[in-house]
Design a protein around this motif. Structure first.
Motif, PDB file in Angstrom:
ATOM      1  N   GLY A  95       0.796  -1.228   0.000  1.00 46.32           N
ATOM      2  CA  GLY A  95       0.000   0.000   0.000  1.00 46.32           C
ATOM      3  C   GLY A  95       0.820   1.265   0.000  1.00 46.32           C
ATOM      4  N   GLY A  96       2.113   1.178   0.325  1.00 41.28           N
ATOM      5  CA  GLY A  96       2.981   2.344   0.256  1.00 41.28           C
ATOM      6  C   GLY A  96       3.082   3.162   1.514  1.00 41.28           C
ATOM      7  N   ALA A  97       2.429   2.729   2.628  1.00 45.11           N
ATOM      8  CA  ALA A  97       2.499   3.458   3.895  1.00 45.11           C
ATOM      9  C   ALA A  97       3.586   2.841   4.760  1.00 45.11           C
ATOM     10  CB  ALA A  97       1.156   3.416   4.613  1.00 45.11           C
ATOM     11  N   PRO A  98       4.671   3.557   5.060  1.00 47.78           N
ATOM     12  CA  PRO A  98       5.792   2.952   5.809  1.00 47.78           C
ATOM     13  C   PRO A  98       5.456   2.719   7.277  1.00 47.78           C
ATOM     14  CG  PRO A  98       6.227   5.264   5.354  1.00 47.78           C
ATOM     15  CD  PRO A  98       4.962   4.931   4.640  1.00 47.78           C
ATOM     16  N   ILE A  99       6.149   1.734   7.846  1.00 51.45           N
ATOM     17  CA  ILE A  99       6.024   1.389   9.265  1.00 51.45           C
ATOM     18  C   ILE A  99       7.434   1.324   9.844  1.00 51.45           C
ATOM     19  CG2 ILE A  99       5.182  -0.290  10.947  1.00 51.45           C
ATOM     20  CD1 ILE A  99       3.327  -1.353   8.692  1.00 51.45           C
ATOM     21  N   LEU A 100       7.665   2.060  10.928  1.00 54.93           N
ATOM     22  CA  LEU A 100       8.952   1.998  11.623  1.00 54.93           C
ATOM     23  C   LEU A 100       8.893   0.852  12.615  1.00 54.93           C
ATOM     24  CD1 LEU A 100       9.420   5.803  12.464  1.00 54.93           C
ATOM     25  CD2 LEU A 100      10.043   4.574  10.384  1.00 54.93           C
ATOM     26  N   LEU A 101       9.726  -0.160  12.439  1.00 53.24           N
ATOM     27  CA  LEU A 101       9.680  -1.346  13.284  1.00 53.24           C
ATOM     28  C   LEU A 101      10.555  -1.149  14.525  1.00 53.24           C
ATOM     29  CD1 LEU A 101       9.827  -4.216  10.633  1.00 53.24           C
ATOM     30  CD2 LEU A 101       7.832  -3.080  11.641  1.00 53.24           C
ATOM     31  N   LEU A 102       9.964  -1.419  15.694  1.00 51.83           N
ATOM     32  CA  LEU A 102      10.643  -1.204  16.972  1.00 51.83           C
ATOM     33  C   LEU A 102      10.922  -2.548  17.663  1.00 51.83           C
ATOM     34  CD1 LEU A 102       8.615   1.943  18.106  1.00 51.83           C
ATOM     35  CD2 LEU A 102      10.797   1.856  16.877  1.00 51.83           C
ATOM     36  N   ASN A 103      11.159  -2.523  18.963  1.00 53.08           N
ATOM     37  CA  ASN A 103      11.696  -3.691  19.665  1.00 53.08           C
ATOM     38  C   ASN A 103      10.837  -4.946  19.580  1.00 53.08           C
ATOM     39  OD1 ASN A 103      13.264  -1.490  20.500  1.00 53.08           O
ATOM     40  ND2 ASN A 103      13.687  -2.396  22.483  1.00 53.08           N
ATOM     41  N   ASP A 104       9.522  -4.798  19.636  1.00 56.09           N
ATOM     42  CA  ASP A 104       8.652  -5.969  19.626  1.00 56.09           C
ATOM     43  C   ASP A 104       8.204  -6.345  18.218  1.00 56.09           C
ATOM     44  OD1 ASP A 104       8.945  -6.005  22.323  1.00 56.09           O
ATOM     45  OD2 ASP A 104       6.851  -5.623  22.823  1.00 56.09           O
ATOM     46  N   ARG A 105       8.963  -5.909  17.215  1.00 54.93           N
ATOM     47  CA  ARG A 105       8.637  -6.238  15.823  1.00 54.93           C
ATOM     48  C   ARG A 105       8.564  -7.753  15.633  1.00 54.93           C
ATOM     49  NH1 ARG A 105      13.711  -5.227  16.789  1.00 54.93           N
ATOM     50  NH2 ARG A 105      15.364  -6.524  15.887  1.00 54.93           N
ATOM     51  N   MET A 106       7.839  -8.149  14.580  1.00 53.17           N
ATOM     52  CA  MET A 106       7.749  -9.571  14.270  1.00 53.17           C
ATOM     53  C   MET A 106       9.137 -10.134  13.964  1.00 53.17           C
ATOM     54  SD  MET A 106       7.337  -7.365  11.735  1.00 53.17           S
ATOM     55  CE  MET A 106       5.604  -6.976  11.903  1.00 53.17           C
ATOM     56  N   ARG A 107       9.306 -11.417  14.233  1.00 54.29           N
ATOM     57  CA  ARG A 107      10.616 -12.030  14.020  1.00 54.29           C
ATOM     58  C   ARG A 107      10.871 -12.348  12.566  1.00 54.29           C
ATOM     59  NH1 ARG A 107       8.367 -10.664  18.052  1.00 54.29           N
ATOM     60  NH2 ARG A 107       7.483 -12.574  18.890  1.00 54.29           N
ATOM     61  N   SER A 108       9.820 -12.368  11.756  1.00 49.63           N
ATOM     62  CA  SER A 108       9.967 -12.608  10.320  1.00 49.63           C
ATOM     63  C   SER A 108       8.965 -11.732   9.596  1.00 49.63           C
ATOM     64  CB  SER A 108       9.715 -14.089  10.003  1.00 49.63           C
ATOM     65  OG  SER A 108       9.893 -14.351   8.631  1.00 49.63           O
ATOM     66  N   ALA A 109       9.418 -11.042   8.554  1.00 50.21           N
ATOM     67  CA  ALA A 109       8.554 -10.116   7.829  1.00 50.21           C
ATOM     68  C   ALA A 109       8.789 -10.248   6.331  1.00 50.21           C
ATOM     69  CB  ALA A 109       8.811  -8.679   8.282  1.00 50.21           C
ATOM     70  N   GLY A 110       7.728 -10.120   5.570  1.00 49.08           N
ATOM     71  CA  GLY A 110       7.816 -10.330   4.132  1.00 49.08           C
ATOM     72  C   GLY A 110       7.528  -9.099   3.311  1.00 49.08           C
ATOM     73  N   TYR A 111       8.067  -7.934   3.732  1.00 50.11           N
ATOM     74  CA  TYR A 111       7.870  -6.692   2.996  1.00 50.11           C
ATOM     75  C   TYR A 111       9.204  -5.995   2.784  1.00 50.11           C
ATOM     76  CZ  TYR A 111       2.981  -7.382   4.270  1.00 50.11           C
ATOM     77  OH  TYR A 111       1.723  -7.911   4.431  1.00 50.11           O
ATOM     78  N   ASP A 112       9.227  -5.136   1.762  1.00 52.42           N
ATOM     79  CA  ASP A 112      10.439  -4.358   1.479  1.00 52.42           C
ATOM     80  C   ASP A 112      10.822  -3.505   2.683  1.00 52.42           C
ATOM     81  OD1 ASP A 112      10.681  -5.352  -1.034  1.00 52.42           O
ATOM     82  OD2 ASP A 112      10.059  -3.535  -2.088  1.00 52.42           O
ATOM     83  N   LYS A 113      12.124  -3.384   2.878  1.00 52.80           N
ATOM     84  CA  LYS A 113      12.678  -2.515   3.922  1.00 52.80           C
ATOM     85  C   LYS A 113      13.758  -1.661   3.263  1.00 52.80           C
ATOM     86  CE  LYS A 113      13.429  -6.342   5.960  1.00 52.80           C
ATOM     87  NZ  LYS A 113      12.514  -7.132   5.109  1.00 52.80           N
ATOM     88  N   PRO A 114      13.337  -0.597   2.562  1.00 50.77           N
ATOM     89  CA  PRO A 114      14.314   0.183   1.796  1.00 50.77           C
ATOM     90  C   PRO A 114      15.313   0.949   2.651  1.00 50.77           C
ATOM     91  CG  PRO A 114      12.167   1.251   1.756  1.00 50.77           C
ATOM     92  CD  PRO A 114      11.958  -0.091   2.379  1.00 50.77           C
ATOM     93  N   CYS A 115      14.934   1.275   3.893  1.00 48.80           N
ATOM     94  CA  CYS A 115      15.823   2.035   4.772  1.00 48.80           C
ATOM     95  C   CYS A 115      15.669   1.538   6.199  1.00 48.80           C
ATOM     96  CB  CYS A 115      15.504   3.534   4.711  1.00 48.80           C
ATOM     97  SG  CYS A 115      15.951   4.335   3.142  1.00 48.80           S
ATOM     98  N   VAL A 116      16.622   1.925   7.017  1.00 46.62           N
ATOM     99  CA  VAL A 116      16.573   1.661   8.459  1.00 46.62           C
ATOM    100  C   VAL A 116      16.930   2.949   9.190  1.00 46.62           C
ATOM    101  CG1 VAL A 116      17.062  -0.810   8.335  1.00 46.62           C
ATOM    102  CG2 VAL A 116      18.939   0.824   8.413  1.00 46.62           C
ATOM    103  N   LEU A 117      16.376   3.112  10.389  1.00 47.69           N
ATOM    104  CA  LEU A 117      16.694   4.286  11.187  1.00 47.69           C
ATOM    105  C   LEU A 117      18.123   4.226  11.712  1.00 47.69           C
ATOM    106  CD1 LEU A 117      13.546   4.835  13.447  1.00 47.69           C
ATOM    107  CD2 LEU A 117      14.171   6.059  11.373  1.00 47.69           C
ATOM    108  N   HIS A 118      18.744   5.383  11.806  1.00 47.58           N
ATOM    109  CA  HIS A 118      20.019   5.487  12.502  1.00 47.58           C
ATOM    110  C   HIS A 118      19.809   4.971  13.923  1.00 47.58           C
ATOM    111  CE1 HIS A 118      23.470   7.197  14.520  1.00 47.58           C
ATOM    112  NE2 HIS A 118      23.961   7.665  13.387  1.00 47.58           N
ATOM    113  N   PRO A 119      20.700   4.118  14.459  1.00 48.27           N
ATOM    114  CA  PRO A 119      20.482   3.562  15.806  1.00 48.27           C
ATOM    115  C   PRO A 119      20.250   4.621  16.872  1.00 48.27           C
ATOM    116  CG  PRO A 119      22.300   2.437  14.713  1.00 48.27           C
ATOM    117  CD  PRO A 119      21.919   3.578  13.823  1.00 48.27           C
ATOM    118  N   ALA A 120      20.897   5.777  16.753  1.00 50.75           N
ATOM    119  CA  ALA A 120      20.744   6.814  17.765  1.00 50.75           C
ATOM    120  C   ALA A 120      19.376   7.482  17.719  1.00 50.75           C
ATOM    121  CB  ALA A 120      21.832   7.873  17.599  1.00 50.75           C
ATOM    122  N   ASP A 121      18.598   7.254  16.651  1.00 50.93           N
ATOM    123  CA  ASP A 121      17.281   7.877  16.515  1.00 50.93           C
ATOM    124  C   ASP A 121      16.139   6.951  16.897  1.00 50.93           C
ATOM    125  OD1 ASP A 121      18.538  10.150  15.721  1.00 50.93           O
ATOM    126  OD2 ASP A 121      17.991  10.008  13.606  1.00 50.93           O
TER     127      ASP A 121
END
Length: 307
Positions: A250-276
């Motif tokens: 659908g094109g709506a991004p989701i920022l995955l945090l600590n309790d994220r699923m252990r397996s995911a089947g979607y594109d992850k074009p970027c990741v947050l800087h660890p300090a952010d």
């Protein structure tokens, strides 16, 4: 193939029913109060979440105010905090943008705070930020499973606090130095830095940088955003890294945090800087954010460390 099906698994309690050193009784629970330590790392292959505090710097500060080591079990609260009655003299400290500490109705700031038996301790919402942390000198007594005392709600380890719960001290703690921290005024403009992710593309990066996004909903699994449509879609499931910017079809991004699923089947074009990651943990519904690419040099394959 024969016989009755096994019973469904039940939640394993982590807090002792009768703590050895009763310290704080929950009079009123907040919206979602969890006892957490540094997290259950390196257990994703067992299906367990990373868990641990979403705003790790705030949790470390709360523990530091009490003279505790980093990772000592404390309470994380979101949006509204608990009200607790001290059952003995204790030393507490609280930090985190979303909540502030009060003792008997008086705000005490981000400071080492002595609390006498019978006093009421409360984490009150600030109206900015989502989370706050309450630590007590000596730490909170809790069982350890797979190396951590943290609640994992989907792994059926522990549960949120509720009225009547009693938090006990893990150990007696001598009073150390008294600290008070003056926190800077938070910048209302939230800018989160990005690094290339496992499925990076120039088109996805351009879309993420094109305009602000708004937070629509969020929890410990992740934060869903609304804004420009970002190219994404499905792929063979893989373990997502911390802070992954996941983009379903659908094109709506989701920022995955600590309790994220252990397996995911979607594109992850970027990741947050660890300090952010800590800033992402303090986002509330309706907050506006912008993304910017991280320009500091870093090892390209850092996001493949899935610990």
């Amino acid at each position: 193939a024969t016989g009755a099906p096994p019973p469904l698994p039940t939640v394993r309690e982590l807090l002792p029913a009768e703590p050895q050193l009763p310290a704080l009784e929950v009079v009123d629970a907040g919206a979602f109060d969890l006892v957490l330590d540094a997290g259950r790392l390196n257990q994703a292959h067992h299906g367990m979440a990373q868990s641990g505090p979403l705003d790790a710097p705030a949790a470390r500060l709360a523990n530091r105010l009490c003279g505790n080591a980093p990772g000592t079990p404390l309470v994380e609260s979101v949006l509204t905090g608990p009200t607790l009655r001290a059952l003995r003299d204790v030393v507490v400290g609280a930090a985190g943008a979303g909540l502030r500490l009060e003792v008997d109705g008086d705000p005490v700031g981000v400071a080492t705070t002595r609390v006498r038996a019978g006093s009421m301790v409360r984490l009150r919402p600030t109206g900015t930020g989502a989370r706050g942390y309450l630590a007590v000198a000596g730490g909170i007594e809790s069982d350890v499973v797979l190396g951590s005392a943290s609640v994992d709600r989907f792994g059926l380890l522990g549960r949120p606090l509720r009225a009547g719960d009693v938090l006990g001290l893990a150990q007696e703690a001598a009073h150390g130095e008294r600290l008070r921290v003056a926190l800077p005024t938070p910048d209302p403009a939230v800018v989160l830095r990005l690094r290339p992710g496992p499925q990076w593309s120039q088109a996805a990066q351009d879309a993420l940088l094109a305009a602000p996004f708004a937070v629509t909903i969020g929890d410990r699994m992740g934060v869903r955003l609304a804004g420009p449509e970002v190219p994404g879609g499905e792929l063979l499931s893989e373990s997502p890294p911390p802070g992954a910017v996941q983009v379903p079809a659908g094109g709506a991004p989701i920022l995955l945090l600590n309790d994220r699923m252990r397996s995911a089947g979607y594109d992850k074009p970027c990741v947050l800087h660890p300090a952010d990651l800590a800033r992402a943990a303090q986002l509330r519904t309706g907050d506006a954010i912008r993304f910017a690419m991280d320009v500091e040099p870093h090892p390209v394959p850092w996001y493949r460390d899935l610990s």
